[in-house]
Design an enzyme around this catalytic site. Structure first.
Site, PDB file in Angstrom:
ATOM      1  CD  GLU A 190      -3.108   0.753   2.125  1.00  0.00           C
ATOM      2  OE1 GLU A 190      -4.247   1.546   2.160  1.00  0.00           O
ATOM      3  OE2 GLU A 190      -2.822  -0.131   3.122  1.00  0.00           O
ATOM      4  CD  GLU A 241      -4.854  -0.843   8.631  1.00  0.00           C
ATOM      5  OE1 GLU A 241      -5.344  -0.335   7.591  1.00  0.00           O
ATOM      6  OE2 GLU A 241      -4.152  -1.798   8.535  1.00  0.00           O
TER       7      GLU A 241
END
Length: 434
Positions: free
Chosen positions: A41, A312
């Site tokens: 990502e 996260e």
């Protein structure tokens, strides 16, 4: 980037949490603010930096990096005003407008202005910010409720299924409408700062958006259709409630936290405003219980599991030692580290009271559950700092006001003393906690 902000306290777990925030920022601010530095990502997600910008601007001199990135945001912005969910964007992909993510075009420049007082940056980003806010206004329609498109909402609310992180407790369109009102109000403030004639029209738009939110989502005095921590925290901190409603909403927010056994149930957009909403409405004790919570979901759970960066997910690593089975599980994502901004302002007790730190507010956090705390920030005027300690019923503080700035010192009794530049030492007798 040059380090500009520091924090420490008498609580080693809070210090480790703060250090984790610093390391996550360091790992992600390489040329652009990425969401994570690992996996496939590493993108400049706009929502992440939107919530983290105040913390980032305290810890490091990131004006150059974020100023450059904001120019990329403007360059990637679509003709209708849509801001991609991440910048730089992938060619050929046309995203839907996303509340909280696209609002970075308005809220990140404003956060940088509060830190650095750079009117030129506001002026340069004005077309981008205005284009986004105009798009929100069109999408909200005549009833001023933004409810007609997909939203990420309060992303990664811990109650959401691991494979459906947008499906949390809070109506995503409530969140979208709240952000519509927030960006309208901030854009009006930008216009006032720049002496633009649009200020009056934008203030009226902000009022219409606020009324739209209240008409659709307010179900009674201080109650909302989404009975969630995020809904109340956002409504309180975005000034969407009248004073008497705000007090009732704060009580309900505190009740929801207590009902969750002092755990949070907030995601990317609710978490950064949660402790502030509790503090603002007189529930500092509940805010502290949340911050000190050592089981998931909570800020200190990762610390107890050996984390050295911000995760996260609240439980990226499960108590069993297994990795969370969700598709997205990063161990270095700074968004939830936005709590450091509250720690600077409330536990240490130092914050900017005017853009660029021309005026500085000091309020030693003697009632925040620690016995000492320190913070320092290299402001445009020089270093500002606070260093306080408490022993039983005595609070001592050493405060530095840089040349060219003024200090506003709030004492434990609620009085305010104006401090000139220089080093100041004060002590107060307070009620013993025992």
């Amino acid at each position: 980037m040059r380090r500009t902000g520091w924090f420490s306290s008498s609580d080693p777990l809070l210090d480790r949490l703060h250090e984790n925030v610093v390391w996550s920022m360091r790992g992600n601010f390489v040329d652009l603010p990425t969401d994570c530095p690992q996996r496939d990502e590493r993108l400049g997600w706009t929502g992440d930096i939107q919530v983290f910008a105040p913390t980032a601007a305290f810890l490091y001199d990131c004006a150059g990096l974020l100023g450059s990135w904001l120019q990329d945001v403007a360059a990637e912005q679509h003709d209708d005003g849509t801001v991609p969910w991440y910048v730089p964007s992938i060619p050929g992909w046309k995203p839907e407008p996303g509340a909280g993510w696209g609002d970075a075009a308005v809220l990140v420049p404003w956060a940088l202005h509060q830190r650095f007082a750079d009117a030129d940056l506001l002026r340069r980003q004005w077309p981008s910010a205005a284009a986004w806010a105009d798009l929100q206004h069109r999408l909200a329609g005549d009833d001023h409720v933004w409810d007609g498109s997909f939203q990420l909402g309060d992303w990664l609310d811990p109650t959401a299924p691991p494979d459906d992180p947008a499906n949390g407790l809070t109506d995503p369109h409530l969140v979208a409408t709240a952000y519509y009102a927030r960006s309208a109000a901030v854009l009006a403030a930008m216009a006032a700062e720049l002496r633009f004639e649009q200020e009056a029209d934008l203030s009226e738009r902000a009022s219409l958006a606020r009324n739209g939110f209240r008409s659709r989502y307010r179900t009674g005095p201080g109650r909302l259709s989404s009975d969630s921590q995020t809904a109340y925290a956002i409504a309180i901190m975005f000034d969407l409630l009248d004073p008497e409603e705000e007090a009732a909403a704060g009580r309900r927010l505190a009740e929801l936290v207590r009902e969750a056994d002092d755990h949070l149930t907030t995601g990317f957009l609710g978490t950064p405003v949660l402790l502030d909403a509790l503090t603002r409405t007189g529930h500092l004790d509940v805010a502290l219980a949340l911050l000190q919570q050592r089981t998931a979901p909570g800020w200190l759970y990762p610390v107890t599991m050996g984390a050295t960066t911000i995760w996260e997910r609240w439980d990226s690593l499960l108590p069993s030692g297994e990795v969370n089975p969700g598709d997205m599980t990063s161990f270095n994502h700074y968004a939830f580290g936005a709590v450091a901004d509250w720690m600077h302002r409330t536990i240490a007790g130092m914050s900017a009271a005017a853009p660029g730190w021309r005026s500085i507010r000091y309020r030693p956090g003697f009632d925040t559950g620690v016995t000492a705390a320190q913070a320092a920030c290299d402001t445009p005027y020089g270093r500002a700092s606070i260093d306080w300690s408490r022993t039983e019923d005595l609070v001592k503080a050493e405060i530095r006001v840089p040349i060219g700035a003024e200090g506003l010192l709030q004492d434990p009794a609620g009085g305010t003393e104006v401090l000139p530049p220089g080093l100041h030492r004060r002590s107060w007798t307070v009620e013993s906690e025992t």
